[in-house]
Write a protein that holds these residues in place. Structure first.
Motif, PDB file in Angstrom:
ATOM      1  N   ALA A 179       0.799  -1.295  -0.072  1.00 39.93           N
ATOM      2  CA  ALA A 179      -0.046  -0.111  -0.020  1.00 39.93           C
ATOM      3  C   ALA A 179       0.902   1.112   0.108  1.00 39.93           C
ATOM      4  O   ALA A 179       0.656   2.308  -0.943  1.00 39.93           O
ATOM      5  N   ALA A 180       1.769   1.174   0.719  1.00 39.92           N
ATOM      6  CA  ALA A 180       2.781   2.248   1.041  1.00 39.92           C
ATOM      7  C   ALA A 180       3.597   2.695  -0.307  1.00 39.92           C
ATOM      8  O   ALA A 180       3.835   3.703  -0.822  1.00 39.92           O
ATOM      9  N   GLY A 181       3.958   1.508  -1.243  1.00 38.02           N
ATOM     10  CA  GLY A 181       4.532   1.819  -2.512  1.00 38.02           C
ATOM     11  C   GLY A 181       3.724   2.294  -3.494  1.00 38.02           C
ATOM     12  O   GLY A 181       3.992   3.048  -4.429  1.00 38.02           O
ATOM     13  N   TYR A 182       2.331   1.910  -3.714  1.00 37.67           N
ATOM     14  CA  TYR A 182       1.310   2.769  -4.676  1.00 37.67           C
ATOM     15  C   TYR A 182       1.179   4.154  -4.406  1.00 37.67           C
ATOM     16  O   TYR A 182       1.329   4.966  -4.994  1.00 37.67           O
ATOM     17  N   LEU A 183       1.307   4.409  -2.787  1.00 37.35           N
ATOM     18  CA  LEU A 183       1.133   5.800  -2.602  1.00 37.35           C
ATOM     19  C   LEU A 183       2.244   6.646  -2.860  1.00 37.35           C
ATOM     20  O   LEU A 183       2.417   7.591  -3.278  1.00 37.35           O
ATOM     21  N   ASP A 184       3.490   6.117  -2.496  1.00 40.38           N
ATOM     22  CA  ASP A 184       4.572   6.449  -2.777  1.00 40.38           C
ATOM     23  C   ASP A 184       4.726   7.027  -4.271  1.00 40.38           C
ATOM     24  O   ASP A 184       5.363   7.958  -4.637  1.00 40.38           O
ATOM     25  N   CYS A 185       4.470   6.014  -5.120  1.00 42.55           N
ATOM     26  CA  CYS A 185       4.729   5.959  -6.381  1.00 42.55           C
ATOM     27  C   CYS A 185       3.552   7.300  -6.974  1.00 42.55           C
ATOM     28  O   CYS A 185       4.051   8.170  -7.852  1.00 42.55           O
ATOM     29  N   ALA A 186       2.519   7.434  -6.201  1.00 48.60           N
ATOM     30  CA  ALA A 186       1.678   8.590  -6.569  1.00 48.60           C
ATOM     31  C   ALA A 186       2.226   9.903  -6.426  1.00 48.60           C
ATOM     32  O   ALA A 186       2.018  10.719  -6.931  1.00 48.60           O
ATOM     33  N   LEU A 197       1.717  12.691  -9.327  1.00 49.60           N
ATOM     34  CA  LEU A 197       1.568  14.221  -8.873  1.00 49.60           C
ATOM     35  C   LEU A 197       2.252  15.386  -9.833  1.00 49.60           C
ATOM     36  O   LEU A 197       1.525  16.016 -10.003  1.00 49.60           O
ATOM     37  N   PRO A 198       3.317  15.008  -9.708  1.00 49.18           N
ATOM     38  CA  PRO A 198       4.294  15.874 -10.544  1.00 49.18           C
ATOM     39  C   PRO A 198       3.790  16.077 -12.232  1.00 49.18           C
ATOM     40  O   PRO A 198       4.497  17.115 -12.893  1.00 49.18           O
ATOM     41  N   GLN A 199       3.218  14.973 -12.671  1.00 44.00           N
ATOM     42  CA  GLN A 199       2.768  15.144 -13.916  1.00 44.00           C
ATOM     43  C   GLN A 199       1.457  16.159 -14.171  1.00 44.00           C
ATOM     44  O   GLN A 199       1.163  16.389 -15.112  1.00 44.00           O
ATOM     45  N   ASP A 250      -9.405  13.776  -0.882  1.00 43.52           N
ATOM     46  CA  ASP A 250      -8.776  12.546  -0.935  1.00 43.52           C
ATOM     47  C   ASP A 250      -7.413  12.348  -1.422  1.00 43.52           C
ATOM     48  O   ASP A 250      -6.658  11.563  -0.990  1.00 43.52           O
ATOM     49  N   LEU A 251      -7.079  13.183  -2.496  1.00 41.50           N
ATOM     50  CA  LEU A 251      -6.095  12.866  -3.310  1.00 41.50           C
ATOM     51  C   LEU A 251      -4.880  14.141  -3.038  1.00 41.50           C
ATOM     52  O   LEU A 251      -3.903  14.418  -3.801  1.00 41.50           O
ATOM     53  N   ALA A 252      -5.146  14.954  -2.026  1.00 39.00           N
ATOM     54  CA  ALA A 252      -4.208  15.829  -1.540  1.00 39.00           C
ATOM     55  C   ALA A 252      -2.913  15.197  -1.118  1.00 39.00           C
ATOM     56  O   ALA A 252      -2.885  14.234  -0.455  1.00 39.00           O
ATOM     57  N   GLU A 253      -1.846  15.909  -1.424  1.00 41.13           N
ATOM     58  CA  GLU A 253      -0.431  15.258  -1.245  1.00 41.13           C
ATOM     59  C   GLU A 253      -0.308  15.069   0.190  1.00 41.13           C
ATOM     60  O   GLU A 253       0.341  13.905   0.690  1.00 41.13           O
ATOM     61  N   GLY A 254      -0.797  15.840   0.973  1.00 41.82           N
ATOM     62  CA  GLY A 254      -0.720  15.620   2.508  1.00 41.82           C
ATOM     63  C   GLY A 254      -1.130  14.430   2.774  1.00 41.82           C
ATOM     64  O   GLY A 254      -0.981  13.733   3.838  1.00 41.82           O
ATOM     65  N   VAL A 255      -2.493  14.060   2.258  1.00 44.91           N
ATOM     66  CA  VAL A 255      -3.575  12.973   2.650  1.00 44.91           C
ATOM     67  C   VAL A 255      -2.702  11.708   2.145  1.00 44.91           C
ATOM     68  O   VAL A 255      -2.551  10.799   2.882  1.00 44.91           O
ATOM     69  N   ASN A 293       1.713  15.963   8.182  1.00 46.81           N
ATOM     70  CA  ASN A 293       1.246  15.957   7.043  1.00 46.81           C
ATOM     71  C   ASN A 293      -0.289  16.335   6.807  1.00 46.81           C
ATOM     72  O   ASN A 293      -0.794  16.857   5.818  1.00 46.81           O
ATOM     73  N   ILE A 294      -0.829  15.711   7.799  1.00 52.13           N
ATOM     74  CA  ILE A 294      -2.416  16.015   7.582  1.00 52.13           C
ATOM     75  C   ILE A 294      -3.089  16.789   8.591  1.00 52.13           C
ATOM     76  O   ILE A 294      -4.267  17.408   8.244  1.00 52.13           O
ATOM     77  N   LYS A 295      -2.268  17.645   9.912  1.00 51.69           N
ATOM     78  CA  LYS A 295      -3.138  18.359  10.822  1.00 51.69           C
ATOM     79  C   LYS A 295      -3.391  19.526  10.228  1.00 51.69           C
ATOM     80  O   LYS A 295      -4.508  20.185  10.798  1.00 51.69           O
ATOM     81  N   ASN A 296      -2.799  20.239   9.163  1.00 56.83           N
ATOM     82  CA  ASN A 296      -3.117  21.513   8.662  1.00 56.83           C
ATOM     83  C   ASN A 296      -4.140  21.459   7.596  1.00 56.83           C
ATOM     84  O   ASN A 296      -4.377  22.590   6.932  1.00 56.83           O
ATOM     85  N   LEU A 297      -4.397  20.273   7.069  1.00 57.24           N
ATOM     86  CA  LEU A 297      -5.445  20.157   6.007  1.00 57.24           C
ATOM     87  C   LEU A 297      -6.898  20.456   6.450  1.00 57.24           C
ATOM     88  O   LEU A 297      -7.167  20.168   7.325  1.00 57.24           O
ATOM     89  N   SER A 298      -7.679  20.689   5.443  1.00 61.51           N
ATOM     90  CA  SER A 298      -8.948  21.204   5.534  1.00 61.51           C
ATOM     91  C   SER A 298      -9.878  20.035   5.380  1.00 61.51           C
ATOM     92  O   SER A 298     -10.350  19.419   4.585  1.00 61.51           O
ATOM     93  N   LEU A 299     -10.083  19.298   6.507  1.00 61.46           N
ATOM     94  CA  LEU A 299     -10.702  17.686   6.592  1.00 61.46           C
ATOM     95  C   LEU A 299     -11.604  17.718   7.436  1.00 61.46           C
ATOM     96  O   LEU A 299     -11.924  16.814   8.388  1.00 61.46           O
ATOM     97  N   ALA A 300     -12.885  18.801   7.385  1.00 57.42           N
ATOM     98  CA  ALA A 300     -13.806  18.930   8.477  1.00 57.42           C
ATOM     99  C   ALA A 300     -14.852  17.870   8.160  1.00 57.42           C
ATOM    100  O   ALA A 300     -15.442  17.762   9.116  1.00 57.42           O
TER     101      ALA A 300
END
Length: 419
Positions: A187-194, A199-201, A213-218, A266-273
């Protein structure tokens, strides 16, 4: 090239938000589900009918299977993945793996085809119902996220305690624990590749309009979560092993603290209300506090092996800190389970079953029998390099059908009469 975010009114009916997701050992984000699209109108003038039909068939298969999976993925509890109708997690994961090489033909060598199709996905974790983008890279990102989500769901199933044939207290087998580590790394490998490659593409305009859901911090938090839970399982196995030293256990516990701290950063400052996002934050907070209880416990035991008055005082302070973090973790667990969608924790097992018994016992005994002056604040935990890394997942090679397509197109062009 652009982004269209729909509202609930034009989503063709509201998505079903689960209100109760049962037992949770592993946080699984809200499932993102692809909606049907028609490739023919936009691709028929650029690629062969055969390739368009193949691309359509592979994606339709994913759409159908994901739709079948969605109502059951969060309600499995103790059931095995094959005890419900429709597709299994493994089947859907395989369908995604077969779709991805063909999909990548749309982005090969910067192909302009990557902006021809509008890809549409339903978001569970975002306030908007759906997100649609004219970007094949958005589709690739969504596929990788779904593959990671399915892997985390597999890990959750593996780590739900089950009653054995001898009717002893429910537990998780060593085989399931070992397997779960491999699943977490996948799972971590899929996310690391993403994060590192996909994301840079995306152009900045599309990157800014990605669903939460797809924010880099998430994505980073989910990746670190998978690694943190993998280390948690390693620590539990070390606790059960007579060969694992106290130093090994302390190192694992301190590494676990770092993974969860980084996940929180990575997640604490994201707007995830909204529901899923807030629940994700609460899960990370709970596991971070839980990890600190383990870290301070084992650090305290090693300090207690020292021969000086100072080391014994620091040991007592560490064990007291461990006990306080243990109390906080129980409150954090309750807050996580009470947040919508409601969940519950399975029977206590593994690392925390052991520590929930040992921490109060050892902290109490050290305070009672220690004559040394207790320092007011706990010492800083040692800083170890993080050993567990994501699997090195790489995007597959573009399917051979695209090479055949290019060859045939070249032959057709060469056979055209010259003017």
């Amino acid at each position: 090239m652009g982004c269209f975010v729909s509202t609930p009114k034009d989503a063709g009916g509201r998505r079903r938000r689960p209100t109760n997701i049962g037992e949770v050992s592993v946080f699984v984000p809200g499932l993102r589900i692809p909606k049907p699209i028609d490739f023919s109108p936009v691709l028929s003038d650029h690629v062969s009918k055969t390739l368009v039909e193949r691309l359509s068939a592979l994606r339709t298969r994913v759409v159908v299977m994901a739709g079948q999976e969605a109502p059951t993925i969060t309600r499995r509890r103790r059931r095995s993945a094959t005890q419900h109708g429709g597709s299994t997690l493994g089947d859907l994961l395989q369908a995604l793996e077969e779709y991805l090489p063909v999909l990548l033909g749309l982005v090969k060598d910067g192909s302009p085809l990557q902006h021809k199709v509008q890809f549409l996905w339903v978001n569970q974790g975002d306030k908007e119902e759906e997100t649609a983008m004219y970007s094949a890279w958005y589709e690739v990102l969504s596929v990788l996220h779904l593959m990671a989500t399915l892997s985390l769901s597999q890990a959750n199933l593996l780590l739900l305690p089950r009653t054995s044939n001898d009717r002893n207290q429910p537990k998780v087998s060593e085989e399931n624990r070992q397997t779960s580590i491999d699943v977490f790394l996948k799972a971590a490998g899929y996310l690391d590749c993403a994060i590192q490659y996909v994301l840079p593409q995306l152009p900045q305009e599309l990157g800014r309009n990605l669903p939460v859901d797809l924010a880099e911090g998430v994505l980073r938090a989910l990746c670190l979560q998978a690694l943190g839970q993998g280390v948690d399982i390693q620590l539990g196995l070390a606790i059960d092993s007579t060969k694992a030293t106290l130093a090994v256990k302390r190192r694992l516990a301190c590494e676990m603290v770092k993974y969860w701290q980084q996940a929180q950063d990575n997640i604490k400052n994201l707007s995830l209300a909204n529901g899923w996002g807030e629940k994700h934050k609460l899960f990370v907070k709970w596991k971070y506090v839980e990890a600190k209880a383990a870290g301070y416990y084992y650090h305290g035991l090693i300090l207690d092996e020292g021969s000086t008055e100072k080391s014994h005082g620091m040991a007592v302070a560490s064990l007291q800190a461990a006990e306080e973090y243990l109390k906080q973790s129980k409150k954090a667990c309750e807050a996580f389970n009470a947040s919508v969608p409601i969940s519950r924790s399975p029977t206590l097992w593994g690392t925390m079953k052991y520590l929930s018994e040992k921490i109060p016992e050892d902290a109490s005994s050290k305070v009672l029998y220690s004559r040394e002056k207790i320092v007011e604040t706990a010492p800083t935990l040692p800083d170890f390099a993080l050993a567990l890394k994501p699997d090195e997942y790489q995007l597959p090679h573009v399917d051979a059908s695209w090479i055949e397509e290019a060859t045939n197109k070249g032959q057709r062009n060469s056979n055209k009469p010259k003017e």
